[in-house]
Design a protein around this motif. Sequence first.
Motif, PDB file in Angstrom:
ATOM      1  N   ASN A   1       0.824  -1.207   0.000  1.00 16.74           N
ATOM      2  CA  ASN A   1       0.000   0.000   0.000  1.00 16.74           C
ATOM      3  C   ASN A   1       0.861   1.261   0.000  1.00 16.74           C
ATOM      4  OD1 ASN A   1      -2.312  -1.565   0.039  1.00 16.74           O
ATOM      5  ND2 ASN A   1      -2.634  -1.341   2.243  1.00 16.74           N
ATOM      6  N   THR A   2       1.974   1.206   0.721  1.00 17.83           N
ATOM      7  CA  THR A   2       2.885   2.354   0.771  1.00 17.83           C
ATOM      8  C   THR A   2       3.429   2.647  -0.617  1.00 17.83           C
ATOM      9  OG1 THR A   2       3.481   1.956   3.077  1.00 17.83           O
ATOM     10  CG2 THR A   2       5.043   3.233   1.751  1.00 17.83           C
ATOM     11  N   PHE A   3       3.911   1.630  -1.306  1.00 14.98           N
ATOM     12  CA  PHE A   3       4.452   1.835  -2.655  1.00 14.98           C
ATOM     13  C   PHE A   3       3.368   2.285  -3.624  1.00 14.98           C
ATOM     14  CE2 PHE A   3       8.139  -0.544  -1.086  1.00 14.98           C
ATOM     15  CZ  PHE A   3       9.148   0.268  -1.567  1.00 14.98           C
ATOM     16  N   ASP A   4       2.167   1.723  -3.503  1.00 17.75           N
ATOM     17  CA  ASP A   4       1.062   2.154  -4.376  1.00 17.75           C
ATOM     18  C   ASP A   4       0.747   3.631  -4.180  1.00 17.75           C
ATOM     19  OD1 ASP A   4       0.841  -0.388  -5.425  1.00 17.75           O
ATOM     20  OD2 ASP A   4      -0.927  -0.937  -4.231  1.00 17.75           O
ATOM     21  N   SER A   5       0.818   4.094  -2.935  1.00 21.46           N
ATOM     22  CA  SER A   5       0.478   5.495  -2.651  1.00 21.46           C
ATOM     23  C   SER A   5       1.516   6.472  -3.200  1.00 21.46           C
ATOM     24  CB  SER A   5       0.323   5.713  -1.141  1.00 21.46           C
ATOM     25  OG  SER A   5       1.587   5.687  -0.498  1.00 21.46           O
ATOM     26  N   LEU A   6       2.711   5.998  -3.475  1.00 23.33           N
ATOM     27  CA  LEU A   6       3.764   6.880  -3.955  1.00 23.33           C
ATOM     28  C   LEU A   6       3.547   7.313  -5.401  1.00 23.33           C
ATOM     29  CD1 LEU A   6       6.857   5.111  -2.361  1.00 23.33           C
ATOM     30  CD2 LEU A   6       5.602   7.099  -1.505  1.00 23.33           C
ATOM     31  N   TYR A   7       2.715   6.579  -6.132  1.00 26.41           N
ATOM     32  CA  TYR A   7       2.456   6.946  -7.527  1.00 26.41           C
ATOM     33  C   TYR A   7       1.504   8.135  -7.641  1.00 26.41           C
ATOM     34  CZ  TYR A   7       4.755   2.587  -8.634  1.00 26.41           C
ATOM     35  OH  TYR A   7       5.676   1.572  -8.725  1.00 26.41           O
ATOM     36  N   ASP A   8       0.644   8.322  -6.643  1.00 29.61           N
ATOM     37  CA  ASP A   8      -0.309   9.437  -6.658  1.00 29.61           C
ATOM     38  C   ASP A   8      -0.254  10.104  -5.293  1.00 29.61           C
ATOM     39  OD1 ASP A   8      -2.264  11.174  -7.517  1.00 29.61           O
ATOM     40  OD2 ASP A   8      -3.908   9.812  -7.031  1.00 29.61           O
ATOM     41  N   HIS A   9       0.919  10.655  -4.983  1.00 32.13           N
ATOM     42  CA  HIS A   9       1.212  11.108  -3.627  1.00 32.13           C
ATOM     43  C   HIS A   9       0.630  12.468  -3.289  1.00 32.13           C
ATOM     44  CE1 HIS A   9       4.188  13.526  -5.680  1.00 32.13           C
ATOM     45  NE2 HIS A   9       4.632  12.423  -6.247  1.00 32.13           N
ATOM     46  N   GLY A  10       0.407  13.332  -4.249  1.00 26.43           N
ATOM     47  CA  GLY A  10      -0.156  14.651  -3.983  1.00 26.43           C
ATOM     48  C   GLY A  10       0.780  15.587  -3.247  1.00 26.43           C
TER      49      GLY A  10
ATOM     50  N   PHE B   1       3.430  18.519  -2.944  1.00 29.01           N
ATOM     51  CA  PHE B   1       3.746  19.701  -3.743  1.00 29.01           C
ATOM     52  C   PHE B   1       5.218  19.742  -4.130  1.00 29.01           C
ATOM     53  CE2 PHE B   1       5.098  24.173  -4.019  1.00 29.01           C
ATOM     54  CZ  PHE B   1       4.339  24.556  -5.118  1.00 29.01           C
ATOM     55  N   GLU B   2       6.093  19.401  -3.178  1.00 33.91           N
ATOM     56  CA  GLU B   2       7.526  19.480  -3.435  1.00 33.91           C
ATOM     57  C   GLU B   2       8.068  18.139  -3.901  1.00 33.91           C
ATOM     58  OE1 GLU B   2       9.803  22.263  -0.577  1.00 33.91           O
ATOM     59  OE2 GLU B   2       8.265  21.244   0.607  1.00 33.91           O
ATOM     60  N   TYR B   3       8.762  18.159  -5.014  1.00 36.28           N
ATOM     61  CA  TYR B   3       9.317  16.911  -5.552  1.00 36.28           C
ATOM     62  C   TYR B   3      10.310  16.276  -4.590  1.00 36.28           C
ATOM     63  CZ  TYR B   3      13.701  19.260  -6.619  1.00 36.28           C
ATOM     64  OH  TYR B   3      14.891  19.927  -6.501  1.00 36.28           O
ATOM     65  N   ILE B   4      11.032  17.082  -3.803  1.00 33.71           N
ATOM     66  CA  ILE B   4      12.035  16.540  -2.893  1.00 33.71           C
ATOM     67  C   ILE B   4      11.388  15.660  -1.818  1.00 33.71           C
ATOM     68  CG2 ILE B   4      12.098  18.548  -1.332  1.00 33.71           C
ATOM     69  CD1 ILE B   4      15.115  16.397  -2.437  1.00 33.71           C
ATOM     70  N   VAL B   5      10.183  16.051  -1.379  1.00 34.25           N
ATOM     71  CA  VAL B   5       9.473  15.240  -0.386  1.00 34.25           C
ATOM     72  C   VAL B   5       9.002  13.942  -1.032  1.00 34.25           C
ATOM     73  CG1 VAL B   5       7.457  15.136   1.138  1.00 34.25           C
ATOM     74  CG2 VAL B   5       8.808  17.235   0.998  1.00 34.25           C
ATOM     75  N   ALA B   6       8.450  14.028  -2.238  1.00 37.95           N
ATOM     76  CA  ALA B   6       8.005  12.823  -2.944  1.00 37.95           C
ATOM     77  C   ALA B   6       9.174  11.877  -3.183  1.00 37.95           C
ATOM     78  CB  ALA B   6       7.343  13.217  -4.264  1.00 37.95           C
TER      79      ALA B   6
END
Length: 194
Positions: A120-129, A131-136
């Motif tokens: 679930n954690t990895f799935d959520s990373l594709y549509d993380h929402g 704002f900052e790319y560094i956090v994603a």
Amino acid sequence: DDFEGLGADRAMALAASSDQTPNDLYHVLFEVSCRSFLRFDLDCQHQTDKPVSHNRTWLSFTHEITFANAARQLATRYPELWPNALLQMCCFFGRNANFLDHSVNMAAWEVTEPEQFLGNTFDSLYDHGRFEYIVAAHLVKTATAISSEIENAPDASWTPTLLAALNRFLQSPVKRRHPARSIRQALAFVAVED
């Protein structure tokens, strides 16, 4: 437990005097890093009246995990890197030792279905929402490092702590902008030069 609460200097001295194999010592130090990651004092990221040496965010603690993962992989391939890697691990958790909340209850963040949780954690990373790319990017890096460590040592004693820490990290706020803190620290620096 011997490493709990030690600053960087004392942790490095204890690691350097250890008679454990590098791999065994790695697991000891990694467990300390997992506990540190779990216990990040969230109040630290909101403080605006402390010196620069007190600046801590979640990233200060996730770096303990991501560095350890990279170091283990490299030192396994190049054993001459083990001493430096292990001492650097001590530096990471040692510099964060004064910024822990020991009242954090691991049971509140316990992960009962590790595979499902990581999926679930990895799935959520594709549509993380985010704002900052560094956090994603950091979320991807941290989750990947954790998955790699668990895959490398599936029965390790630190696994429940590491998963609870990731769970807490994912469900807690990440403060990214610090204008009041930056201004106060800049004024304090300028005052020293005056």
